[in-house]
Motif scaffolding. Structure first.
Motif, mmCIF file in Angstrom:
data_model
loop_
_atom_site.group_PDB
_atom_site.id
_atom_site.type_symbol
_atom_site.label_atom_id
_atom_site.label_comp_id
_atom_site.label_asym_id
_atom_site.label_seq_id
_atom_site.Cartn_x
_atom_site.Cartn_y
_atom_site.Cartn_z
ATOM 1 N N LEU A 29 0.815 -1.209 0.000
ATOM 2 C CA LEU A 29 0.000 0.000 0.000
ATOM 3 C C LEU A 29 0.852 1.265 0.000
ATOM 4 N N GLN A 30 2.016 1.205 0.610
ATOM 5 C CA GLN A 30 2.858 2.390 0.781
ATOM 6 C C GLN A 30 3.877 2.584 -0.328
ATOM 7 N N SER A 31 4.271 1.518 -0.997
ATOM 8 C CA SER A 31 5.366 1.605 -1.963
ATOM 9 C C SER A 31 5.069 0.772 -3.206
ATOM 10 N N PRO A 32 5.040 1.385 -4.389
ATOM 11 C CA PRO A 32 4.839 0.610 -5.620
ATOM 12 C C PRO A 32 5.988 -0.356 -5.904
ATOM 13 N N VAL A 33 7.168 -0.028 -5.421
ATOM 14 C CA VAL A 33 8.312 -0.926 -5.604
ATOM 15 C C VAL A 33 8.119 -2.183 -4.774
ATOM 16 N N PHE A 34 7.730 -2.004 -3.513
ATOM 17 C CA PHE A 34 7.440 -3.169 -2.676
ATOM 18 C C PHE A 34 6.256 -3.965 -3.229
ATOM 19 N N GLU A 35 5.284 -3.255 -3.777
ATOM 20 C CA GLU A 35 4.123 -3.943 -4.333
ATOM 21 C C GLU A 35 4.536 -4.898 -5.446
ATOM 22 N N GLU A 36 5.405 -4.436 -6.327
ATOM 23 C CA GLU A 36 5.885 -5.299 -7.413
ATOM 24 C C GLU A 36 6.713 -6.459 -6.871
ATOM 25 N N MET A 37 7.541 -6.180 -5.842
ATOM 26 C CA MET A 37 8.332 -7.251 -5.232
ATOM 27 C C MET A 37 7.435 -8.331 -4.636
ATOM 28 N N MET A 38 6.370 -7.914 -3.974
ATOM 29 C CA MET A 38 5.476 -8.885 -3.334
ATOM 30 C C MET A 38 4.744 -9.726 -4.367
ATOM 31 N N LEU A 39 4.401 -9.138 -5.494
ATOM 32 C CA LEU A 39 3.692 -9.879 -6.539
ATOM 33 C C LEU A 39 4.601 -10.887 -7.224
ATOM 34 N N ASN A 40 5.888 -10.566 -7.313
ATOM 35 C CA ASN A 40 6.812 -11.407 -8.076
ATOM 36 C C ASN A 40 7.688 -12.302 -7.207
ATOM 37 N N ARG A 41 7.507 -12.278 -5.914
ATOM 38 C CA ARG A 41 8.385 -13.072 -5.036
ATOM 39 C C ARG A 41 8.075 -14.560 -5.166
ATOM 40 N N ASN A 42 9.125 -15.369 -5.004
ATOM 41 C CA ASN A 42 8.989 -16.831 -5.089
ATOM 42 C C ASN A 42 9.069 -17.505 -3.735
ATOM 43 N N SER A 43 9.387 -16.727 -2.703
ATOM 44 C CA SER A 43 9.478 -17.298 -1.356
ATOM 45 C C SER A 43 9.026 -16.260 -0.356
ATOM 46 N N SER A 44 9.023 -16.626 0.882
ATOM 47 C CA SER A 44 8.595 -15.714 1.942
ATOM 48 C C SER A 44 9.723 -14.824 2.427
ATOM 49 N N VAL A 45 10.900 -14.941 1.810
ATOM 50 C CA VAL A 45 12.050 -14.131 2.199
ATOM 51 C C VAL A 45 12.506 -13.286 1.010
ATOM 52 N N HIS A 58 16.426 9.600 2.798
ATOM 53 C CA HIS A 58 16.009 10.140 1.498
ATOM 54 C C HIS A 58 16.315 9.136 0.386
ATOM 55 N N LYS A 59 17.451 8.466 0.479
ATOM 56 C CA LYS A 59 17.795 7.429 -0.495
ATOM 57 C C LYS A 59 16.759 6.313 -0.506
ATOM 58 N N LEU A 60 16.372 5.846 0.678
ATOM 59 C CA LEU A 60 15.395 4.758 0.775
ATOM 60 C C LEU A 60 14.034 5.192 0.242
ATOM 61 N N ALA A 61 13.621 6.416 0.608
ATOM 62 C CA ALA A 61 12.335 6.918 0.129
ATOM 63 C C ALA A 61 12.329 7.044 -1.391
ATOM 64 N N THR A 62 13.456 7.444 -1.952
ATOM 65 C CA THR A 62 13.564 7.566 -3.410
ATOM 66 C C THR A 62 13.583 6.196 -4.072
ATOM 67 N N LYS A 63 14.363 5.288 -3.536
ATOM 68 C CA LYS A 63 14.497 3.947 -4.130
ATOM 69 C C LYS A 63 13.173 3.202 -4.146
ATOM 70 N N TYR A 64 12.420 3.298 -3.051
ATOM 71 C CA TYR A 64 11.169 2.543 -2.942
ATOM 72 C C TYR A 64 9.947 3.395 -3.273
ATOM 73 N N GLN A 65 10.193 4.598 -3.801
ATOM 74 C CA GLN A 65 9.143 5.485 -4.314
ATOM 75 C C GLN A 65 8.071 5.791 -3.264
#
Length: 480
Positions: free
Chosen positions: A89-105, A141-148
């Motif tokens: 909900l907070q990050s489109p980058v994390f959203e894509e990671m969660m959709l494409n992940r193959n494991s729980s880690v 600021h780097k983290l906020a930029t990287k994860y949008q």
């Protein structure tokens, strides 16, 4: 090297919502008399939701994914138990990671500085707030930029622009400028550069000065709006920078050629040529500039203007704070009534004019109404007063007398407006004009001079500094 493992448990969002619903609920009920608001009644427990989420972050609970945060050298690792819905909900980058992940880690590679504040970053995603220090701003600021996470990115940029005046052991403004340049954050870049230019004397005296890059050095040296005591102060700081950093010859030569030697009195020029080790090493590179500067001091500006381009930067003054260029002006209770002051400056920086003085009269009006906002005549035909309620501040600066020595010279007036930020007096605004600040149209437009806590008021007074700069007109004739 032994890895340091830190576990941070974050509970389920649905558990938090359920717990919050069981907690305190704020109800905006019917209005007095039995009515209700136009939008109906409202029930709010958003604060409780945040509190429950924060409690779950501290106490721990179930999760559906783990973030393994590793540094490049693998000398530190953090394991964060998180909830995929919150991150998505907070990050489109994390959203894509969660959709494409193959494991729980999920394994995340982060720099050491980013890994050190990654728990703060995750806490923001859950709670919408975080606490930070000056030395943590870039990493977050780097983290906020990287994860949008745009809200956090904009918030940290605002925090950094508002914290430029804060004290830090080794300085931080130049480092933030270099980061903003690399990250493409134009707002932060321009704010840092402007702060350094307008408060250059304090920057030159800080330990951060010798650490700035050659690119930032040249960006500052090429500006005409630098605010400092004198050009000699700038040369001394540049000499320290060159001796400390030992740049290549071209960089040193370019930096030395950006100094405005004509703005130094002849005695200081002579002392530099005989005592400066840096100038002795690179004197051939600036010989022509020194020669023109001596000519500038030996002839009248009117004579110089016939043979040289006196509009070039060598003959262009910066904003010097020494008394021969202007005067400070402290106006107590500035909203009360009109104030006036008089001060003297040198006619010009050349040796030909330095001993001549010009007296200037300055008038400050707190509520001046511009011509475009008033009628010239009332209904009875009488002229309307020019200073009325509802106007805005204005300053007029005029010479007390006219002189034939003014020929070929335009006097630019510059008013520096000081403000108190983080307990430090800094330059907040710079206004340049020919005779009146009305030429700018925005003089003190944002300043609330009626509020005692206004950052523009220091001990209930408005702190100004007036600088008068002679700008010479080129009289070179073009041969056919």
């Amino acid at each position: 090297m032994m890895k340091r493992v830190v576990q941070i448990h974050v509970g389920m969002l649905f558990v938090a919502l359920q717990a919050a619903a069981a907690g305190m609920v704020k109800v905006d009920g019917p209005q007095p008399g039995g009515g209700s608001g136009s939008d109906g009644d409202s029930i709010s427990h958003s604060l409780t939701v945040v509190q429950r989420l924060e409690a779950l972050l501290v106490q721990g609970n179930g999760s559906d994914v783990s973030l393994r945060v590793e540094t490049p050298n693998a000398d530190e690792m953090k394991l964060l138990q998180v909830h995929s819905l919150v991150l998505s909900l907070q990050s489109p980058v994390f959203e894509e990671m969660m959709l494409n992940r193959n494991s729980s880690v999920l394994v995340l590679k982060e720099s050491s500085d980013c890994a050190a504040v990654f728990d703060k970053f995750i806490r923001y995603l859950y709670c919408g707030e975080l606490s930070l220090r000056l030395d943590q701003a870039i990493a977050l600021h780097k983290l906020a930029t990287k994860y949008q996470v745009m809200g956090l990115q904009q918030g940290i940029t605002q925090y950094m622009t508002q914290s430029l005046a804060r004290d830090s052991p080794s300085g931080h403004v130049a480092g933030w400028y270099e980061y903003a340049l690399q990250a493409g954050d134009l707002t932060l870049r321009d704010s840092c550069l402007q702060y350094m230019a307008w408060n250059l004397s304090s920057v030159l005296q800080s330990s951060e000065w010798v650490t700035i890059s050659s690119q930032l050095l040249m960006s500052l040296l090429q500006r005409s709006d630098l605010i400092l005591q004198s050009e000699m102060e700038l040369f001394a700081a540049l000499e320290t920078w060159i001796l400390q950093n030992e740049p290549d010859g071209l960089t040193a030569e370019n930096a030395l050629r950006a100094v405005r030697y004509a703005m130094m009195p002849p005695r200081e020029l002579f002392r530099l040529q005989t005592q400066s080790t840096v100038l002795a090493r690179y004197q051939e590179s600036v010989r022509d500039l020194l020669y023109m500067s001596y000519q500038f001091h030996s002839a009248s500006p009117l004579s110089m203007a016939k043979y040289f381009d006196v509009n070039c930067s060598l003959f262009m003054p910066r904003n010097y704070l020494s008394p021969v260029w202007g005067s400070p002006w402290i106006i107590n209770n500035p909203t009360r009534d009109d104030r006036s002051t008089s001060f003297q400056t040198q006619l010009g920086p050349s040796g030909h004019d330095a001993s001549k003085r010009v007296t200037w009269n300055a008038l400050f009006s707190p509520r001046w109404l511009p011509l475009t906002m008033r009628s010239m005549y009332t209904e009875t035909g009488a002229m309307q007063p020019t200073r009325v309620e509802g106007g805005r501040p204005r300053i007029i600066i005029t010479p007390a007398t006219s002189s034939a020595d003014f020929a070929g010279v335009n006097f630019q007036k510059t008013v520096l407006v000081m403000a108190q930020q983080q307990g430090k007096v800094v330059v907040k605004h710079v206004y340049s004009f020919h005779q009146s600040t009305e030429e700018n149209g925005d003089f003190l437009a944002e300043a609330d001079l009626y509020r005692r806590t206004s950052e523009y008021l220091i001990d209930s007074s408005l702190y100004l500094h007036i600088i008068v700069k002679p700008l010479y007109q080129t009289l070179i004739t073009t041969k056919n």
